[in-house]
Design a protein around this motif. Structure first.
Motif, PDB file in Angstrom:
ATOM      1  N   GLY A  38      76.686  27.897   3.080  1.00  0.00           N
ATOM      2  CA  GLY A  38      76.975  27.504   3.693  1.00  0.00           C
ATOM      3  C   GLY A  38      77.781  27.797   4.677  1.00  0.00           C
ATOM      4  N   PHE A  39      78.396  29.316   4.609  1.00  0.00           N
ATOM      5  CA  PHE A  39      78.847  30.538   5.782  1.00  0.00           C
ATOM      6  C   PHE A  39      77.966  30.355   6.309  1.00  0.00           C
ATOM      7  N   LEU A  40      76.562  31.217   5.825  1.00  0.00           N
ATOM      8  CA  LEU A  40      74.925  31.258   6.235  1.00  0.00           C
ATOM      9  C   LEU A  40      74.689  30.617   7.397  1.00  0.00           C
ATOM     10  N   LEU A  41      74.394  29.290   6.122  1.00  0.00           N
ATOM     11  CA  LEU A  41      74.350  27.887   7.585  1.00  0.00           C
ATOM     12  C   LEU A  41      74.805  27.927   8.918  1.00  0.00           C
ATOM     13  N   ALA A  42      76.297  27.920   8.641  1.00  0.00           N
ATOM     14  CA  ALA A  42      76.981  27.921   9.851  1.00  0.00           C
ATOM     15  C   ALA A  42      77.187  28.918  10.931  1.00  0.00           C
ATOM     16  N   MET A  43      76.383  29.885  10.355  1.00  0.00           N
ATOM     17  CA  MET A  43      76.463  30.862  11.399  1.00  0.00           C
ATOM     18  C   MET A  43      75.272  31.397  11.516  1.00  0.00           C
ATOM     19  N   PHE A  44      74.260  30.582  11.572  1.00  0.00           N
ATOM     20  CA  PHE A  44      72.112  31.072  11.556  1.00  0.00           C
ATOM     21  C   PHE A  44      71.604  29.650  12.343  1.00  0.00           C
ATOM     22  N   GLY A  45      72.550  28.415  11.488  1.00  0.00           N
ATOM     23  CA  GLY A  45      71.885  27.171  12.140  1.00  0.00           C
ATOM     24  C   GLY A  45      71.735  26.607  13.811  1.00  0.00           C
ATOM     25  N   LYS A  47      70.577  29.664  15.721  1.00  0.00           N
ATOM     26  CA  LYS A  47      70.362  30.736  16.199  1.00  0.00           C
ATOM     27  C   LYS A  47      68.325  30.726  15.915  1.00  0.00           C
ATOM     28  N   ASP A  48      68.308  31.325  16.607  1.00  0.00           N
ATOM     29  CA  ASP A  48      66.381  31.806  16.245  1.00  0.00           C
ATOM     30  C   ASP A  48      66.243  32.792  15.088  1.00  0.00           C
ATOM     31  N   ASP A  49      65.132  33.055  14.688  1.00  0.00           N
ATOM     32  CA  ASP A  49      65.018  33.530  13.244  1.00  0.00           C
ATOM     33  C   ASP A  49      65.377  35.075  13.792  1.00  0.00           C
ATOM     34  N   ARG A  50      65.002  35.254  14.708  1.00  0.00           N
ATOM     35  CA  ARG A  50      64.922  36.736  15.376  1.00  0.00           C
ATOM     36  C   ARG A  50      66.853  37.212  16.184  1.00  0.00           C
ATOM     37  N   GLU A  51      67.218  36.274  15.946  1.00  0.00           N
ATOM     38  CA  GLU A  51      68.850  36.339  16.253  1.00  0.00           C
ATOM     39  C   GLU A  51      69.778  36.298  15.986  1.00  0.00           C
ATOM     40  N   ILE A  52      69.445  37.183  15.640  1.00  0.00           N
ATOM     41  CA  ILE A  52      70.754  38.194  14.654  1.00  0.00           C
ATOM     42  C   ILE A  52      71.957  39.252  15.309  1.00  0.00           C
ATOM     43  N   THR A  53      72.695  39.499  16.074  1.00  0.00           N
ATOM     44  CA  THR A  53      73.159  40.324  17.627  1.00  0.00           C
ATOM     45  C   THR A  53      74.648  41.252  16.148  1.00  0.00           C
ATOM     46  N   GLU A  54      74.608  42.291  17.174  1.00  0.00           N
ATOM     47  CA  GLU A  54      75.047  42.662  16.738  1.00  0.00           C
ATOM     48  C   GLU A  54      76.716  42.483  16.090  1.00  0.00           C
ATOM     49  N   SER A  55      77.322  41.723  17.306  1.00  0.00           N
ATOM     50  CA  SER A  55      78.669  40.789  16.608  1.00  0.00           C
ATOM     51  C   SER A  55      78.769  39.866  15.745  1.00  0.00           C
ATOM     52  N   THR A  56      77.457  39.080  15.427  1.00  0.00           N
ATOM     53  CA  THR A  56      76.927  38.680  13.979  1.00  0.00           C
ATOM     54  C   THR A  56      77.071  39.250  12.748  1.00  0.00           C
ATOM     55  N   GLN A  57      76.943  39.953  13.020  1.00  0.00           N
ATOM     56  CA  GLN A  57      76.401  41.897  11.772  1.00  0.00           C
ATOM     57  C   GLN A  57      78.146  41.937  11.467  1.00  0.00           C
ATOM     58  N   TYR A  58      78.671  42.199  12.884  1.00  0.00           N
ATOM     59  CA  TYR A  58      80.821  42.047  12.031  1.00  0.00           C
ATOM     60  C   TYR A  58      81.292  41.337  11.728  1.00  0.00           C
ATOM     61  N   VAL A  59      80.643  40.165  12.264  1.00  0.00           N
ATOM     62  CA  VAL A  59      82.038  38.766  11.433  1.00  0.00           C
ATOM     63  C   VAL A  59      81.488  39.405  10.108  1.00  0.00           C
ATOM     64  N   LEU A  60      80.079  38.774   9.687  1.00  0.00           N
ATOM     65  CA  LEU A  60      79.537  38.957   8.597  1.00  0.00           C
ATOM     66  C   LEU A  60      80.230  39.735   7.232  1.00  0.00           C
ATOM     67  N   TYR A  61      79.874  41.232   7.438  1.00  0.00           N
ATOM     68  CA  TYR A  61      80.610  41.527   6.799  1.00  0.00           C
ATOM     69  C   TYR A  61      82.004  42.180   6.877  1.00  0.00           C
ATOM     70  N   GLY A  62      82.339  41.434   8.163  1.00  0.00           N
ATOM     71  CA  GLY A  62      84.176  41.644   7.800  1.00  0.00           C
ATOM     72  C   GLY A  62      84.238  40.296   6.931  1.00  0.00           C
ATOM     73  N   VAL A  63      83.807  39.392   7.317  1.00  0.00           N
ATOM     74  CA  VAL A  63      84.678  37.668   6.511  1.00  0.00           C
ATOM     75  C   VAL A  63      83.881  38.374   4.674  1.00  0.00           C
ATOM     76  N   PHE A  64      82.935  39.097   4.512  1.00  0.00           N
ATOM     77  CA  PHE A  64      82.503  39.641   3.182  1.00  0.00           C
ATOM     78  C   PHE A  64      83.878  40.480   2.201  1.00  0.00           C
ATOM     79  N   THR A  65      83.614  41.352   3.481  1.00  0.00           N
ATOM     80  CA  THR A  65      84.678  42.602   2.876  1.00  0.00           C
ATOM     81  C   THR A  65      86.001  41.990   2.963  1.00  0.00           C
ATOM     82  N   GLY A  66      86.083  41.209   3.377  1.00  0.00           N
ATOM     83  CA  GLY A  66      87.553  40.228   2.674  1.00  0.00           C
ATOM     84  C   GLY A  66      87.658  39.725   1.708  1.00  0.00           C
TER      85      GLY A  66
END
Length: 339
Positions: A38-45, A47-66
């Motif tokens: 559900g979190f990934l769906l909210a993040m990528f819903g 966005k384009d297939d190739r559009e995974i920016t550096e800021s998005t990566q920081y959010v993903l790893y930050g949430v998963f680490t927390g």
């Protein structure tokens, strides 16, 4: 973490409740795939297939680490289970041990346990869980993303998120079913549940074989398999694989807690060692073998695993019956002596 959670579950269970508790525990653990999807769906819903920016990566790893840290803290503050009087007396009799002496003793116990035939029988399905986990969590989502025929139907980032949710739903359903019938497992045995999950997993693997082109596990491809890649079938396969994952893992947890009472720490640690070892092997060859080759390994592995599990459970039941008969005959002899 896996070993600690399994040990804590075993300490708070008995033979009647261990089936229910192991199923519910694994359901809660793996429900993270549902919320993660559900979190990934909210993040990528959007966005384009190739559009995974550096800021998005920081959010993903930050949430998963927390979330991971929060889980570790919760495990740290869980209350200790009631102490077993027999264990307390045993510890008092043994007295205080040197820390390194305890470590050496645990390693010795683990080494003695791992070379037994009975543990080999449970090590086989434990190792297989590493292969099937790596497949549905790593190889299969990658194959969905690399199958370019899906692009005309759905954004593949969204497809991966939906597949994650489907797996989570399968895990939840498996936990609820095996939790409700946990007591039945103690009476009729756990092998029927294992066979039920195995048959479903074989159906899922065959559907994946027919739905996903072989090169999709290696690189992007526009090829098709037996029929044109179908989104609903892809999600159904994810759901079944999640259901089977809960089935096989909860049965292994319950089996170890009952058969290796007093040795659960060593048994869980060794089980997860084989799980992690084969999981790493699967991730290594996951990007080198076609998906059909990997599905062939899974098809053989799931059948071998359920046969090994069933044989191990039959041996355990036979030993228990013999022990009960011996105790009964001894008690009868003592009564005759008194008479």
């Amino acid at each position: 973490m896996w070993t600690a959670v399994g040990q804590y579950m075993a300490m708070n269970s008995d033979e009647k409740t261990v089936g229910r508790n192991s199923s519910m525990m694994y359901m809660i653990i793996m429900s993270g795939t549902l919320w993660g999807g559900g979190f990934l769906l909210a993040m990528f819903g959007g966005k384009d297939d190739r559009e995974i920016t550096e800021s998005t990566q920081y959010v993903l790893y930050g949430v998963f680490t927390g979330v991971s840290l929060l889980g570790a803290i919760i495990l740290l503050v869980l209350p200790n289970p009631p102490k077993n009087p027999r264990e307390e007396k045993k510890q008092e009799a043994e007295g205080e041990k040197n820390h390194w002496g305890e470590v050496a003793e645990e390693l010795y116990k683990s080494a003695r346990l791992v070379i037994t035939f009975d543990f080999l029988l449970i090590a086989i399905p434990s190792a297989f869980t590493g292969i099937e986990l790596s497949f549905w969590s790593g190889v299969y989502p990658t194959s969905l993303s690399f199958t370019k025929q899906f692009h005309s139907q759905i954004n593949t980032n969204v497809l991966i998120a939906l597949n994650c949710i489907a797996v989570g739903c399968g895990e939840l359903l498996g936990g609820l079913i095996f939790g409700v019938f946990g007591r039945k497992g103690a009476k009729i045995g756990r092998s029927p549940f294992m066979w039920f999950g195995t048959i479903l997993s074989i159906i899922a693997y065959i559907l994946v074989w027919l739905n996903i082109p072989g090169p999709a596990s290696i690189d992007k491809t526009y090829e098709v398999s037996t029929f044109h890649p179908n989104v609903p079938i892809a999600l159904i396969c994810g759901f079944i694989m999640g259901f089977f994952d809960n089935c096989i893992n909860s049965m292994i947890y319950a089996y170890i807690a009952v058969q290796y009472e007093g040795q659960t720490k060593q048994a869980y640690a060794l089980s997860k060692f084989f799980h992690s070892l084969l999981g790493a092997v699967c991730l290594f060859y996951g990007g080198k073998f076609t998906i059909q080759t990997q599905l062939s390994i899974l098809l053989v592995g799931t059948v071998v695993s359920v046969i090994s599990f069933q044989y191990g459970e039959l041996r355990f039941k036979r030993k228990r019956r013999l022990a009960a008969a011996t105790i009964s005959s001894d008690n009868t002899g003592e009564e005759w002596d008194k008479f």
